[in-house]
Design an enzyme around this catalytic site. Sequence first.
Site, PDB file in Angstrom:
ATOM      1  N   ASP A 211       9.114 -36.560 -33.666  1.00  0.00           N
ATOM      2  CA  ASP A 211       8.275 -35.607 -34.353  1.00  0.00           C
ATOM      3  C   ASP A 211       7.296 -36.364 -35.262  1.00  0.00           C
ATOM      4  O   ASP A 211       6.637 -37.292 -34.821  1.00  0.00           O
ATOM      5  CB  ASP A 211       9.190 -34.644 -35.131  1.00  0.00           C
ATOM      6  CG  ASP A 211       8.475 -33.508 -35.796  1.00  0.00           C
ATOM      7  OD1 ASP A 211       8.074 -32.573 -35.091  1.00  0.00           O
ATOM      8  OD2 ASP A 211       8.317 -33.545 -37.028  1.00  0.00           O
ATOM      9  N   ASP A 337       9.911 -28.172 -24.805  1.00  0.00           N
ATOM     10  CA  ASP A 337       9.585 -28.232 -26.231  1.00  0.00           C
ATOM     11  C   ASP A 337       8.683 -27.056 -26.628  1.00  0.00           C
ATOM     12  O   ASP A 337       7.595 -26.893 -26.086  1.00  0.00           O
ATOM     13  CB  ASP A 337       8.877 -29.560 -26.519  1.00  0.00           C
ATOM     14  CG  ASP A 337       8.879 -29.932 -27.983  1.00  0.00           C
ATOM     15  OD1 ASP A 337       8.757 -29.027 -28.821  1.00  0.00           O
ATOM     16  OD2 ASP A 337       8.988 -31.142 -28.282  1.00  0.00           O
ATOM     17  N   HIS A 365      12.751 -29.610 -28.261  1.00  0.00           N
ATOM     18  CA  HIS A 365      12.132 -30.506 -29.238  1.00  0.00           C
ATOM     19  C   HIS A 365      13.135 -31.449 -29.888  1.00  0.00           C
ATOM     20  O   HIS A 365      12.747 -32.453 -30.484  1.00  0.00           O
ATOM     21  CB  HIS A 365      11.428 -29.691 -30.326  1.00  0.00           C
ATOM     22  CG  HIS A 365      10.641 -30.530 -31.286  1.00  0.00           C
ATOM     23  ND1 HIS A 365       9.552 -31.289 -30.899  1.00  0.00           N
ATOM     24  CD2 HIS A 365      10.792 -30.753 -32.621  1.00  0.00           C
ATOM     25  CE1 HIS A 365       9.068 -31.938 -31.948  1.00  0.00           C
ATOM     26  NE2 HIS A 365       9.802 -31.627 -32.996  1.00  0.00           N
TER      27      HIS A 365
END
Length: 388
Positions: A211, A337, A365
Site C-alpha cells: 500500500d 483488490d 488488497h
Amino acid sequence: MGNLCSCFSPKSVRQKRKTKASKRLPNSSSTAAGALPTGSSNRWTRMRSSRKEKVQDALIQEQAMAAAILFQQHQRNGGPLPFDRSTSLRFPTSGSKKNSLPRSSSSRARSLTDPLLQPQQLVNQDVKLDDLETNHFVLVHGGGFGAWCWYKTIALLEDGGFRVTAVDLTGSGIHSFDTNSITSLTQYVKPVTDFLEKLADGEKVILVGHDFGGACISYMMELFPSKVSKAVFVAAAMLTSGQSTLDMFSQKGDSNELMRQAQIFLYANGNDHPPTAIDLDKSLLKDLLFNQSPTKDVALASVSMRPMPFMPVLEKLSLSEKNYGSVRRFYIETPEDNAIPVSLQESMINSSPPEQVFRLKGADHSPFFSKPQALHKLLVEISKLPST
C-alpha cells in the site's frame, strides 16, 4: 491510509457517513472423493471439506487472537517496539516428508482463505540461505496498518530460516506518536530510516512495501541503495520521480466509489485547515480491504487499524536513477483488490516497469491475510533470483 488517497480531491472532503457494507458471498470448495460410490461421494466430500475448514478456521482464529493479545500488551507497555523474531508467532513444524510445489502454483487459486500449509510444502527445498545475497526481509506496512498485519508472513518466513523485521511506522501500530502531528514523509518513515542506518557495513536487506508502504520503501531506496538488495511492492504505490502518492492515485480515483464512501478526513487543526489524517469507516473495511480475507483477520484489523497521516500523501518523491534506479524492483499484483484496483496497479507498472511482475490470483488488497502462503512463496522465490 495510503490507499485512501486513491480518490481524494478537494471536493471529496466530507464528514463521516455510515454506509451499510455489502454481504460477502460464502466460500465454496470441492475435493475429489476418491473411489467412493457415486451416491456417497458428494456427502463424503462435504464431510471432509467441513472438517478441514473447521481445523483451518480454528488455527486462524488462534493466530488472530494471539496477535491481538500481543498488540494490546505492547500498547499498554508503550514505546515504538518492532514486531521482530522475539515476539512473532510461528507455525508448528512438521516432521513429514518435505514436498515442494511447482513455481506456477504461487498464483493458483486455492480456497477463499488460502488453506494453511507448512513452509516446506510451499517452496523448493534447494534453497540455501547462506548462498543468498541476503536472507533478511524488512516488512513495511501500508497506511493505517501496523507491523501486526504481517504476522502470518513473519511466521512463514522465520520457519523457513529467514530473518524478518516488521517495523511500525511513526504513529502506526504500537508506535505512540500522534498521527495528526506527522507533517512529512521523512518523519513518517523514521523508524525504517533508523533501522537501516544501524545495519552493519555490507549488510543488505529485502524491502517489502504494502500500500502506501511502497512510497516509503522508495524513499529508503533513494537514501540507502547500497543496503537494499531487492524491493518488493505488494499492491503498493510505486511512483516515479516528481510524483506524490496523491498524484498517482488521483489518476483513476473517480472510478472508486467504495473508497469515497469509506474515507473519513480528520481535522485536528480545525475545519478551516487541511486534513491532518485519514481514517476509514469501519463498516466498509471488509469490502474495501479484506473482501477475500478470513473473518478473524478482519476482526483483528478492525480493532488494530489507526488513521493515516495526510501530509506524507502529498509529498512528491525525488528518485534518481543512480540510487533508486540501481535497486532491483518487483511488483506483486492483487487482482481482487477493491482499494487499489489492478488497472491502477498496471498503470504504475507501465509508468515505471520493474524487473518482474507477479500476480496473486484471488488476492484482495491484503494478501498477507487472504493469500499468505502464496505471498510467502513469491517472497522466497524473489529472494532466490540471482543477479542479472
